[in-house]
Design a protein around this motif. Structure first.
Motif, PDB file in Angstrom:
ATOM      1  N   ILE A  25      -9.123  12.819  -4.080  1.00 47.65           N
ATOM      2  CA  ILE A  25      -8.958  11.396  -3.803  1.00 47.65           C
ATOM      3  C   ILE A  25      -8.203  10.757  -4.963  1.00 47.65           C
ATOM      4  O   ILE A  25      -8.615  10.867  -6.117  1.00 47.65           O
ATOM      5  CB  ILE A  25     -10.328  10.688  -3.641  1.00 47.65           C
ATOM      6  CG1 ILE A  25     -11.250  11.495  -2.711  1.00 47.65           C
ATOM      7  CG2 ILE A  25     -10.135   9.266  -3.146  1.00 47.65           C
ATOM      8  CD1 ILE A  25     -10.729  11.686  -1.323  1.00 47.65           C
ATOM      9  N   GLU A  26      -7.078  10.083  -4.641  1.00 49.03           N
ATOM     10  CA  GLU A  26      -6.255   9.484  -5.691  1.00 49.03           C
ATOM     11  C   GLU A  26      -5.916   8.039  -5.340  1.00 49.03           C
ATOM     12  O   GLU A  26      -5.650   7.713  -4.180  1.00 49.03           O
ATOM     13  CB  GLU A  26      -4.947  10.266  -5.854  1.00 49.03           C
ATOM     14  CG  GLU A  26      -5.138  11.708  -6.287  1.00 49.03           C
ATOM     15  CD  GLU A  26      -3.823  12.474  -6.284  1.00 49.03           C
ATOM     16  OE1 GLU A  26      -3.486  13.077  -7.324  1.00 49.03           O
ATOM     17  OE2 GLU A  26      -3.130  12.451  -5.254  1.00 49.03           O
ATOM     18  N   LEU A  27      -5.912   7.193  -6.372  1.00 47.04           N
ATOM     19  CA  LEU A  27      -5.498   5.801  -6.224  1.00 47.04           C
ATOM     20  C   LEU A  27      -4.059   5.696  -6.715  1.00 47.04           C
ATOM     21  O   LEU A  27      -3.746   6.064  -7.847  1.00 47.04           O
ATOM     22  CB  LEU A  27      -6.409   4.884  -7.045  1.00 47.04           C
ATOM     23  CG  LEU A  27      -6.247   3.376  -6.825  1.00 47.04           C
ATOM     24  CD1 LEU A  27      -6.672   2.991  -5.414  1.00 47.04           C
ATOM     25  CD2 LEU A  27      -7.056   2.605  -7.856  1.00 47.04           C
ATOM     26  N   ARG A  28      -3.171   5.172  -5.858  1.00 44.17           N
ATOM     27  CA  ARG A  28      -1.762   5.084  -6.211  1.00 44.17           C
ATOM     28  C   ARG A  28      -1.515   4.048  -7.301  1.00 44.17           C
ATOM     29  O   ARG A  28      -2.270   3.080  -7.440  1.00 44.17           O
ATOM     30  CB  ARG A  28      -0.946   4.742  -4.966  1.00 44.17           C
ATOM     31  CG  ARG A  28      -0.948   5.824  -3.904  1.00 44.17           C
ATOM     32  CD  ARG A  28      -0.381   5.314  -2.590  1.00 44.17           C
ATOM     33  NE  ARG A  28       0.956   4.769  -2.730  1.00 44.17           N
ATOM     34  CZ  ARG A  28       1.564   4.056  -1.786  1.00 44.17           C
ATOM     35  NH1 ARG A  28       0.938   3.785  -0.647  1.00 44.17           N
ATOM     36  NH2 ARG A  28       2.785   3.598  -1.984  1.00 44.17           N
ATOM     37  N   ALA A  29      -0.463   4.252  -8.057  1.00 39.19           N
ATOM     38  CA  ALA A  29      -0.100   3.323  -9.131  1.00 39.19           C
ATOM     39  C   ALA A  29       0.191   1.948  -8.561  1.00 39.19           C
ATOM     40  O   ALA A  29       0.790   1.813  -7.492  1.00 39.19           O
ATOM     41  CB  ALA A  29       1.109   3.854  -9.890  1.00 39.19           C
ATOM     42  N   GLY A  30      -0.237   0.907  -9.284  1.00 40.71           N
ATOM     43  CA  GLY A  30       0.012  -0.468  -8.861  1.00 40.71           C
ATOM     44  C   GLY A  30      -0.966  -0.986  -7.832  1.00 40.71           C
ATOM     45  O   GLY A  30      -0.770  -2.070  -7.272  1.00 40.71           O
ATOM     46  N   ALA A  31      -2.031  -0.243  -7.555  1.00 42.36           N
ATOM     47  CA  ALA A  31      -2.993  -0.623  -6.518  1.00 42.36           C
ATOM     48  C   ALA A  31      -3.677  -1.950  -6.833  1.00 42.36           C
ATOM     49  O   ALA A  31      -4.027  -2.229  -7.986  1.00 42.36           O
ATOM     50  CB  ALA A  31      -4.035   0.472  -6.353  1.00 42.36           C
ATOM     51  N   THR A  32      -3.869  -2.768  -5.799  1.00 43.36           N
ATOM     52  CA  THR A  32      -4.604  -4.027  -5.925  1.00 43.36           C
ATOM     53  C   THR A  32      -5.615  -4.124  -4.793  1.00 43.36           C
ATOM     54  O   THR A  32      -5.307  -3.794  -3.646  1.00 43.36           O
ATOM     55  CB  THR A  32      -3.659  -5.242  -5.858  1.00 43.36           C
ATOM     56  OG1 THR A  32      -2.913  -5.184  -4.625  1.00 43.36           O
ATOM     57  CG2 THR A  32      -2.696  -5.248  -7.026  1.00 43.36           C
ATOM     58  N   ALA A  33      -6.810  -4.580  -5.125  1.00 40.89           N
ATOM     59  CA  ALA A  33      -7.872  -4.731  -4.127  1.00 40.89           C
ATOM     60  C   ALA A  33      -7.812  -6.138  -3.549  1.00 40.89           C
ATOM     61  O   ALA A  33      -8.599  -7.014  -3.920  1.00 40.89           O
ATOM     62  CB  ALA A  33      -9.232  -4.444  -4.754  1.00 40.89           C
ATOM     63  N   THR A  34      -6.860  -6.368  -2.647  1.00 45.95           N
ATOM     64  CA  THR A  34      -6.683  -7.696  -2.063  1.00 45.95           C
ATOM     65  C   THR A  34      -6.791  -7.622  -0.545  1.00 45.95           C
ATOM     66  O   THR A  34      -6.515  -6.586   0.077  1.00 45.95           O
ATOM     67  CB  THR A  34      -5.302  -8.283  -2.429  1.00 45.95           C
ATOM     68  OG1 THR A  34      -4.275  -7.364  -2.016  1.00 45.95           O
ATOM     69  CG2 THR A  34      -5.194  -8.509  -3.924  1.00 45.95           C
ATOM     70  N   GLU A  35      -7.194  -8.746   0.051  1.00 41.14           N
ATOM     71  CA  GLU A  35      -7.294  -8.834   1.502  1.00 41.14           C
ATOM     72  C   GLU A  35      -5.906  -8.657   2.118  1.00 41.14           C
ATOM     73  O   GLU A  35      -4.906  -9.139   1.588  1.00 41.14           O
ATOM     74  CB  GLU A  35      -7.858 -10.193   1.928  1.00 41.14           C
ATOM     75  CG  GLU A  35      -9.312 -10.427   1.522  1.00 41.14           C
ATOM     76  CD  GLU A  35     -10.287  -9.731   2.458  1.00 41.14           C
ATOM     77  OE1 GLU A  35      -9.836  -9.172   3.483  1.00 41.14           O
ATOM     78  OE2 GLU A  35     -11.494  -9.749   2.166  1.00 41.14           O
ATOM     79  N   ILE A  36      -5.854  -7.980   3.255  1.00 38.60           N
ATOM     80  CA  ILE A  36      -4.595  -7.781   3.966  1.00 38.60           C
ATOM     81  C   ILE A  36      -4.283  -9.041   4.762  1.00 38.60           C
ATOM     82  O   ILE A  36      -5.061  -9.458   5.622  1.00 38.60           O
ATOM     83  CB  ILE A  36      -4.668  -6.562   4.904  1.00 38.60           C
ATOM     84  CG1 ILE A  36      -5.111  -5.321   4.130  1.00 38.60           C
ATOM     85  CG2 ILE A  36      -3.330  -6.333   5.577  1.00 38.60           C
ATOM     86  CD1 ILE A  36      -4.216  -4.960   2.981  1.00 38.60           C
ATOM     87  N   ALA A  37      -3.158  -9.668   4.466  1.00 45.12           N
ATOM     88  CA  ALA A  37      -2.786 -10.902   5.164  1.00 45.12           C
ATOM     89  C   ALA A  37      -2.468 -10.606   6.628  1.00 45.12           C
ATOM     90  O   ALA A  37      -1.849  -9.581   6.937  1.00 45.12           O
ATOM     91  CB  ALA A  37      -1.581 -11.542   4.487  1.00 45.12           C
ATOM     92  N   PRO A  38      -2.890 -11.475   7.540  1.00 46.59           N
ATOM     93  CA  PRO A  38      -2.560 -11.279   8.959  1.00 46.59           C
ATOM     94  C   PRO A  38      -1.061 -11.395   9.177  1.00 46.59           C
ATOM     95  O   PRO A  38      -0.353 -12.060   8.419  1.00 46.59           O
ATOM     96  CB  PRO A  38      -3.328 -12.400   9.658  1.00 46.59           C
ATOM     97  CG  PRO A  38      -3.531 -13.443   8.612  1.00 46.59           C
ATOM     98  CD  PRO A  38      -3.676 -12.702   7.314  1.00 46.59           C
ATOM     99  N   VAL A  39      -0.577 -10.746  10.238  1.00 52.94           N
ATOM    100  CA  VAL A  39       0.857 -10.708  10.509  1.00 52.94           C
ATOM    101  C   VAL A  39       1.131 -11.011  11.982  1.00 52.94           C
ATOM    102  O   VAL A  39       0.230 -10.965  12.828  1.00 52.94           O
ATOM    103  CB  VAL A  39       1.462  -9.331  10.153  1.00 52.94           C
ATOM    104  CG1 VAL A  39       1.356  -9.059   8.659  1.00 52.94           C
ATOM    105  CG2 VAL A  39       0.784  -8.224  10.959  1.00 52.94           C
ATOM    106  N   THR A  40       2.399 -11.290  12.255  1.00 51.20           N
ATOM    107  CA  THR A  40       2.875 -11.457  13.627  1.00 51.20           C
ATOM    108  C   THR A  40       3.962 -10.424  13.876  1.00 51.20           C
ATOM    109  O   THR A  40       4.824 -10.209  13.018  1.00 51.20           O
ATOM    110  CB  THR A  40       3.429 -12.876  13.848  1.00 51.20           C
ATOM    111  OG1 THR A  40       2.354 -13.814  13.716  1.00 51.20           O
ATOM    112  CG2 THR A  40       4.057 -13.023  15.230  1.00 51.20           C
ATOM    113  N   LEU A  41       3.913  -9.777  15.031  1.00 58.10           N
ATOM    114  CA  LEU A  41       4.856  -8.719  15.376  1.00 58.10           C
ATOM    115  C   LEU A  41       5.703  -9.129  16.574  1.00 58.10           C
ATOM    116  O   LEU A  41       5.205  -9.760  17.512  1.00 58.10           O
ATOM    117  CB  LEU A  41       4.106  -7.421  15.701  1.00 58.10           C
ATOM    118  CG  LEU A  41       3.030  -6.970  14.711  1.00 58.10           C
ATOM    119  CD1 LEU A  41       2.368  -5.688  15.204  1.00 58.10           C
ATOM    120  CD2 LEU A  41       3.610  -6.774  13.326  1.00 58.10           C
TER     121      LEU A  41
END
Length: 241
Positions: free
Chosen positions: A51-67
């Motif tokens: 298990i690896e955490l990628r560089a620059g990782a941030t624990a932030t909420e994923i903003a909703p999107v429109t497709l």
């Protein structure tokens, strides 16, 4: 033998962070399991998996999107939203998406189809997780102009396009006013505000034309433009309906 555990639990123990922070890292696409990105916090992992955490990782909420999806002709396998929603996959994301948003599995979940197309039509379809977009496109006060390209056959009634601009009766109902113009001998451009199911077809039938195919190319100020058939892209930050 140690049983498999949830990825979020394993990552929280490995990093010394909360379970919620671990879930945010995973949902944000920051976590690799044996070298592969995994975005499902509840996925079970074996003790020996890396298990690896990628560089620059941030624990932030994923903003909703429109497709925005260009639903192709002949691929609407039903009239329900699920049949169209199944077209939203990582493989059908437009490679030339100008939004520069990093695609995430979370973006494809809990999407609401807005202003749905009829099963036999193709063109621009909108899906959204964003409350403001859902409210804007679902509100009874917001009637957005829609533009269709319609292939037809038959001989139109004399002065038929002018009649459509004034409002015309057909099958016992008054149809909405529409701006209609010829694009070629067999193709019409039809513009009207939020047509009810079947109204584009009935407008053409009212002046003696048979609809062969119809494609929605614009909703409000938003054009489908060069989005390839069968592919989707993100609504850009500065784009508005």
């Amino acid at each position: 033998m140690t049983d498999p555990v949830r990825l979020s639990k394993r990552l929280a123990e490995q990093l010394g962070c909360s379970r919620r922070e671990a879930e945010l890292y995973i949902e944000g696409g920051w976590v690799n399991v044996d070298g592969q990105v995994v975005e499902a916090p509840f996925r079970k992992v074996e003790p020996g998996q890396r298990i690896e955490l990628r560089a620059g990782a941030t624990a932030t909420e994923i903003a909703p999107v429109t497709l925005l999806l260009h639903r192709p002709a002949g691929q609407a396998a039903g009239t329900d939203a699920e049949s169209t929603l199944r077209m939203l996959t990582a493989a059908t994301h437009c490679s030339e998406d100008p939004s520069r948003i990093e695609p995430l599995q979370r973006h494809l979940l809990r999407q609401n189809e807005l202003l749905p197309l009829e099963a036999d039509s193709s063109g621009l379809v909108v899906f959204s997780q964003q409350r403001e977009v859902i409210r804007t496109l679902s509100g009874s006060r917001n009637k957005f102009e829609q533009e269709y390209i319609v292939d037809v056959s038959g001989e139109p009634e004399a002065n038929g396009l002018a009649l459509l601009a004034k409002g015309i009766g057909h099958r016992g109902r008054i149809l909405p006013k529409a701006k209609v113009s010829w694009q070629s001998e067999t193709r019409l451009r039809v513009v009207l505000k939020e047509p009810a199911p079947g109204e584009v077809r009935m407008l053409c039938e009212a002046i003696g034309l048979r609809v062969l195919a119809s494609k929605r190319i614009r909703i409000g100020r938003l054009s489908m433009a060069k989005l390839p058939a069968g592919q989707w892209r993100y609504l850009g930050e500065h784009e508005r309906f």
